[in-house]
Design a protein around this motif. Sequence first.
Motif, short mmCIF file in Angstrom:
data_model
loop_
_atom_site.label_atom_id
_atom_site.label_comp_id
_atom_site.label_asym_id
_atom_site.label_seq_id
_atom_site.Cartn_x
_atom_site.Cartn_y
_atom_site.Cartn_z
N PHE A 124 0.84 -1.20 0.00
CA PHE A 124 0.00 0.00 0.00
C PHE A 124 0.87 1.25 0.00
CE2 PHE A 124 -2.13 3.29 2.58
CZ PHE A 124 -3.18 3.57 1.72
N PHE A 125 1.84 1.32 0.92
CA PHE A 125 2.73 2.48 0.97
C PHE A 125 3.61 2.57 -0.27
CE2 PHE A 125 1.90 2.34 5.62
CZ PHE A 125 1.42 3.63 5.74
N GLY A 126 4.03 1.43 -0.79
CA GLY A 126 4.82 1.44 -2.02
C GLY A 126 4.05 2.00 -3.19
N ASN A 127 2.76 1.66 -3.27
CA ASN A 127 1.94 2.20 -4.35
C ASN A 127 1.76 3.70 -4.20
OD1 ASN A 127 1.61 -0.28 -5.55
ND2 ASN A 127 -0.29 -0.74 -4.47
N ILE A 128 1.58 4.19 -2.97
CA ILE A 128 1.42 5.64 -2.74
C ILE A 128 2.70 6.37 -3.13
CG2 ILE A 128 1.18 7.41 -0.96
CD1 ILE A 128 -0.78 5.57 0.45
N PHE A 129 3.85 5.91 -2.64
CA PHE A 129 5.11 6.58 -2.97
C PHE A 129 5.43 6.43 -4.46
CE2 PHE A 129 6.13 5.96 1.65
CZ PHE A 129 6.07 7.31 1.96
N GLY A 130 5.08 5.30 -5.05
CA GLY A 130 5.29 5.12 -6.48
C GLY A 130 4.47 6.09 -7.31
N PHE A 131 3.24 6.37 -6.85
CA PHE A 131 2.39 7.34 -7.55
C PHE A 131 3.04 8.72 -7.53
CE2 PHE A 131 -0.83 10.68 -7.04
CZ PHE A 131 -1.39 10.64 -8.32
N PHE A 132 3.51 9.16 -6.34
CA PHE A 132 4.12 10.48 -6.24
C PHE A 132 5.45 10.55 -6.99
CE2 PHE A 132 1.28 10.95 -2.50
CZ PHE A 132 0.64 12.11 -2.93
N ALA A 133 6.20 9.45 -7.01
CA ALA A 133 7.44 9.42 -7.77
C ALA A 133 7.16 9.57 -9.25
CB ALA A 133 8.19 8.12 -7.49
N GLN A 134 6.12 8.93 -9.71
CA GLN A 134 5.75 9.04 -11.11
C GLN A 134 5.21 10.43 -11.42
OE1 GLN A 134 2.84 6.16 -12.34
NE2 GLN A 134 3.98 5.74 -14.22
N LEU A 135 4.48 11.00 -10.46
CA LEU A 135 3.90 12.33 -10.64
C LEU A 135 4.99 13.39 -10.77
CD1 LEU A 135 1.21 13.96 -10.63
CD2 LEU A 135 1.56 14.25 -8.17
N PHE A 136 6.05 13.29 -9.96
CA PHE A 136 7.12 14.27 -10.00
C PHE A 136 8.24 13.91 -10.97
CE2 PHE A 136 5.45 15.04 -5.62
CZ PHE A 136 4.90 16.28 -5.91
N GLY A 137 8.12 12.80 -11.68
CA GLY A 137 9.10 12.44 -12.70
C GLY A 137 10.34 11.76 -12.16
N PHE A 138 10.23 11.12 -11.03
CA PHE A 138 11.39 10.43 -10.46
C PHE A 138 11.52 8.99 -10.95
CE2 PHE A 138 10.75 13.46 -6.80
CZ PHE A 138 11.78 14.29 -7.19
N THR A 139 10.74 8.59 -11.91
CA THR A 139 10.83 7.22 -12.40
C THR A 139 11.92 7.06 -13.45
OG1 THR A 139 9.10 7.70 -14.00
CG2 THR A 139 8.42 6.67 -11.93
N ASN A 140 12.43 8.16 -13.99
CA ASN A 140 13.53 8.08 -14.96
C ASN A 140 14.80 7.72 -14.21
OD1 ASN A 140 11.57 9.07 -16.59
ND2 ASN A 140 12.49 11.08 -16.90
N SER A 141 15.63 6.89 -14.81
CA SER A 141 16.84 6.46 -14.12
C SER A 141 17.87 7.58 -14.02
CB SER A 141 17.46 5.25 -14.83
OG SER A 141 17.83 5.63 -16.14
N GLY A 142 17.84 8.55 -14.92
CA GLY A 142 18.83 9.61 -14.89
C GLY A 142 18.23 10.95 -14.51
N TYR A 143 17.23 10.98 -13.66
CA TYR A 143 16.55 12.24 -13.33
C TYR A 143 17.44 13.20 -12.56
CZ TYR A 143 15.83 10.38 -8.65
OH TYR A 143 16.01 9.88 -7.42
#
Length: 103
Positions: free
Chosen positions: A29-48
């Motif tokens: 549950f917490f991983g999904n929440i943090f994953g959503f915000f990471a995707q929202l702020f663009g932190f899913t790119n490996s070279g951000y």
Amino acid sequence: MLRLPQIIRNLFLRFEGLFGVLFQSVSNFFGNIFGFFAQLFGFTNSGYFLESDEVQGIKQTSAKQPIEKVQDNTAKIPTTDNRRPNAKLDDYYLNMARDVKKK
């Protein structure tokens, strides 16, 4: 008395399994929440957090030359070790055993 440790072990294993399932769902549950915000702020790119390669002056080679492997063509002869055991040493121990048996 042997029954009590077995019951305690089984109870511990059942609690461990229960907490594993419960905490795994909470963790997901917490991983999904943090994953959503990471995707929202663009932190899913490996070279951000890095600058582009051109700014850093990094040159990448697109085609690497394959490394040639040299094959060993020498004939491999299997060796068998047919050495006879040390007969003198064996005779010594056999004679010692006979002497002990005679006494």
